[in-house]
Design a protein around this motif. Structure first.
Motif, mmCIF file in Angstrom:
data_model
loop_
_atom_site.group_PDB
_atom_site.id
_atom_site.type_symbol
_atom_site.label_atom_id
_atom_site.label_comp_id
_atom_site.label_asym_id
_atom_site.label_seq_id
_atom_site.Cartn_x
_atom_site.Cartn_y
_atom_site.Cartn_z
ATOM 1 N N PRO A 71 32.123 64.565 19.511
ATOM 2 C CA PRO A 71 33.288 65.273 19.619
ATOM 3 C C PRO A 71 34.163 65.056 20.998
ATOM 4 O O PRO A 71 33.568 64.922 21.889
ATOM 5 N N ASP A 72 35.370 65.039 20.872
ATOM 6 C CA ASP A 72 36.306 64.909 21.932
ATOM 7 C C ASP A 72 36.312 66.354 22.654
ATOM 8 O O ASP A 72 35.746 67.138 22.069
ATOM 9 N N PRO A 73 36.889 66.496 23.790
ATOM 10 C CA PRO A 73 36.867 67.783 24.624
ATOM 11 C C PRO A 73 37.237 68.972 24.036
ATOM 12 O O PRO A 73 36.297 69.871 24.121
ATOM 13 N N ALA A 114 34.023 73.412 17.638
ATOM 14 C CA ALA A 114 32.602 73.256 17.053
ATOM 15 C C ALA A 114 31.955 74.583 17.593
ATOM 16 O O ALA A 114 31.494 75.227 16.860
ATOM 17 N N ALA A 115 31.925 75.056 18.777
ATOM 18 C CA ALA A 115 31.092 76.147 19.281
ATOM 19 C C ALA A 115 31.778 77.164 18.853
ATOM 20 O O ALA A 115 31.149 78.070 18.502
ATOM 21 N N ALA A 116 33.049 77.407 18.825
ATOM 22 C CA ALA A 116 33.705 78.652 18.208
ATOM 23 C C ALA A 116 33.538 78.879 16.695
ATOM 24 O O ALA A 116 33.394 79.980 16.304
ATOM 25 N N ARG A 117 33.479 77.832 16.185
ATOM 26 C CA ARG A 117 33.431 77.889 14.522
ATOM 27 C C ARG A 117 31.771 77.675 14.069
ATOM 28 O O ARG A 117 31.663 77.617 12.929
ATOM 29 N N THR A 158 26.735 69.732 15.004
ATOM 30 C CA THR A 158 27.458 68.297 15.724
ATOM 31 C C THR A 158 26.327 67.066 15.484
ATOM 32 O O THR A 158 25.093 67.623 16.082
ATOM 33 N N VAL A 159 26.501 66.335 15.215
ATOM 34 C CA VAL A 159 25.406 64.964 15.190
ATOM 35 C C VAL A 159 26.090 63.882 15.895
ATOM 36 O O VAL A 159 27.232 63.991 16.175
ATOM 37 N N ASN A 160 25.160 62.775 15.996
ATOM 38 C CA ASN A 160 25.423 61.676 16.593
ATOM 39 C C ASN A 160 25.089 60.552 16.081
ATOM 40 O O ASN A 160 23.980 60.547 15.886
ATOM 41 N N LEU A 161 25.791 59.908 15.447
ATOM 42 C CA LEU A 161 25.702 58.779 14.551
ATOM 43 C C LEU A 161 24.934 57.330 15.110
ATOM 44 O O LEU A 161 24.679 56.362 14.610
ATOM 45 N N ASP A 162 24.985 57.497 16.476
ATOM 46 C CA ASP A 162 24.523 56.385 17.191
ATOM 47 C C ASP A 162 22.962 56.589 17.665
ATOM 48 O O ASP A 162 22.340 55.766 18.396
ATOM 49 N N VAL A 163 22.374 58.001 17.283
ATOM 50 C CA VAL A 163 21.235 58.075 17.772
ATOM 51 C C VAL A 163 20.465 58.702 16.607
ATOM 52 O O VAL A 163 21.246 59.341 15.486
ATOM 53 N N ILE A 201 24.660 65.299 25.327
ATOM 54 C CA ILE A 201 25.566 66.057 26.033
ATOM 55 C C ILE A 201 26.998 66.000 25.969
ATOM 56 O O ILE A 201 27.516 64.845 25.864
ATOM 57 N N PRO A 202 27.839 66.797 25.319
ATOM 58 C CA PRO A 202 29.177 66.568 24.914
ATOM 59 C C PRO A 202 30.120 66.034 26.008
ATOM 60 O O PRO A 202 29.802 66.358 27.258
#
Length: 476
Positions: free
Chosen positions: A201-203, A209-212, A216-221, A228-229
């Motif tokens: 996610p961008d800043p 994402a936190a509010a809703r 969150t996933v990371n397709l590089d790992v 850490i965002p």
């Protein structure tokens, strides 16, 4: 409306590790379709890769239809074909696994991107995606772009409009669909589907994402690994920066040939198991190598409060030997296929009783099978002296031994020569390679003292020591 769902994937910073714009700019220039890089272009791409979409950059993207006026559609499509190899190189390592999970569930996988359709369609075809929702340019009778849009500018609310049009035509229910994106400006689309997924996610998307409470996933790992965002570092990578021998003043460390741990590519680190302190010793060695690893560990570790959550966040792979499930191996194989490193101890558990002092190491076939499944190289690691820091008979390491701490030796060997024909034979090769990394005294067969023998049993042990040599490795 059909109840069938689909999976929609954004392109830049979601499917790809960064921006596709630089790749397309290069091939367009090479094809003679542009006069060369625009001044400040590299700076803009770098900014995009760091913080994601901004209103100014998207305003420029919106004007691209005017810049394209008069260009040959056929030549642009041909240039787009030339971009495919470089774009494939930028695909996130675990994106294909995400595609496959949706395909297995019967969902079409669709790219949804602002990038013009003619430029991304060859790439989508190379990924074997089912379709593309993208910005489309009008074409005149001569086959040249005419400076108009056909349909919406597929960005923000326009992307939702494009996806809805596609879903209506394909008989897809958005309420049963997934959408993956990094961008705050894709909030309309993520809000419209039943399963929004935030990627890298961008800043502002971090806050959204936190509010809703969007996952969150990371397709590089590997799946489950926490990053850490904004900073984009794994929890393990941060921890590695603080992993120093000085953190364990009750032990001394000797490391040898850490450089044999490969810098990149799939690798399986295999070590012998002598103590609960082995994980700490391995972690220090891995930290020195500079790359994270996925540990296979007992379910008890993951069930423990706090420690279990940390282990999962670092990408640990839970092993429940009682179930006999192949799921841990499949998870490890996926990590290796994504180019990651996996660490494991083929013995399965700490040998105890007479087996602890047996010069011949005996292991289970999990590492050999992983190597056969993935072709990953197997790197042996010898651990020695960890049991003096934390005997198995103790619930905690001897942290008060600061004046004369025992020495822990960690030695990394060259890759094991695997034959790939027999799991049993390859397992023996692995264990022999590990044994070669141990000091000479490890090869000497001797009769342990009673105190030495008792130190190998866990607290509260009530079994029969005489039967310990009959216990299958990896069982408790």
């Amino acid at each position: 409306m059909s109840s069938r769902g689909a999976a929609f994937f954004d392109l830049d910073r979601t499917l790809l590790a960064g921006a596709s714009g630089e790749v397309f700019s290069t091939v367009m220039h090479q094809a003679g379709l542009s006069k060369g890089p625009v001044p400040g272009e590299k700076l803009l791409f770098g900014l995009f890769n760091t913080i994601g979409e901004t209103l100014p950059t998207m305003a420029l993207a919106r004007q691209a239809v005017n810049f394209a006026k008069g260009r040959s559609q056929a030549k642009v499509c041909a240039a787009a074909e030339q971009a495919v190899p470089e774009l494939l190189r930028l695909v996130q390592p675990f994106a294909r696994a995400a595609f496959q999970s949706h395909r297995d569930a019967g969902r079409p996988v669709v790219m949804a991107t602002t990038t013009p359709y003619d430029m991304v369609k060859p790439f989508a075809d190379a990924l074997e995606l089912d379709d593309v929702v993208a910005t489309r340019y009008g074409v005149d009778a001569d086959g040249n772009y005419d400076g108009t849009l056909v349909g919406p500018f597929v960005w923000s609310a326009g992307k939702l409009e494009g996806v809805r049009t596609w879903a209506d035509r394909a008989g897809v229910d958005l309420a049963g669909s997934w959408a993956y994106s990094d961008s705050f400006y894709d909030t309309p689309l993520l809000s419209a589907v039943g399963n929004p997924v935030v990627v890298n996610p961008d800043p502002r998307m971090v806050l959204m994402a936190a509010a809703r409470r969007w996952p969150t996933v990371n397709l590089d790992v590997s799946p489950g690994v926490v990053k850490i965002p904004v900073v984009g570092l794994e929890v393990q990578q941060v921890a590695m920066r603080f992993a120093r021998p000085a953190a364990y003043p009750y032990a001394r460390f000797e490391f040898e040939h850490i450089d044999r741990i490969p810098n990149t590519g799939p690798a399986i680190l295999v070590a012998n198991h002598r103590s609960y302190f082995d994980v700490a010793a391995m972690s220090l060695a891995i930290a020195r190598s500079g790359r994270p690893a996925r540990f296979l560990g007992k379910k008890e570790v993951f069930d423990a409060p706090i420690v279990g959550q940390i282990a999962a966040a670092m990408g640990g792979i839970r092993v429940d030997r009682a179930t006999g499930s192949d799921e841990p191996l499949r998870a490890a194989a996926e990590a290796l296929e994504g180019g990651e490193m996996v660490a494991m101890m083929p013995e399965g558990t700490i040998p105890r009783g007479p087996a602890f002092f047996d010069p011949t190491l005996r292991g289970r076939w999990g590492a050999a099978r992983l190597a056969q499944m993935t072709g990953a190289q197997v790197i042996p690691v010898g651990l020695w002296g960890t049991e003096k820091v934390w005997p198995r008979s103790k619930r905690f390491p001897n942290v008060l031994n600061l004046t004369n701490p025992p020495t822990v030796q960690v030695k990394v060997g060259k890759p094991v020569e695997m034959k790939g024909k027999s799991l049993e034979a390859d397992t023996k090769r692995i264990m022999k390679a590990i044994s070669k990394q141990l000091p000479e005294e490890a090869a000497v067969r001797r009769t342990p003292t009673r105190d030495e023998l008792l130190a190998t049993f866990p607290p509260g042990y009530s079994g029969d020591p005489e039967l310990e040599d009959q216990r299958r490795p990896g069982t408790d």
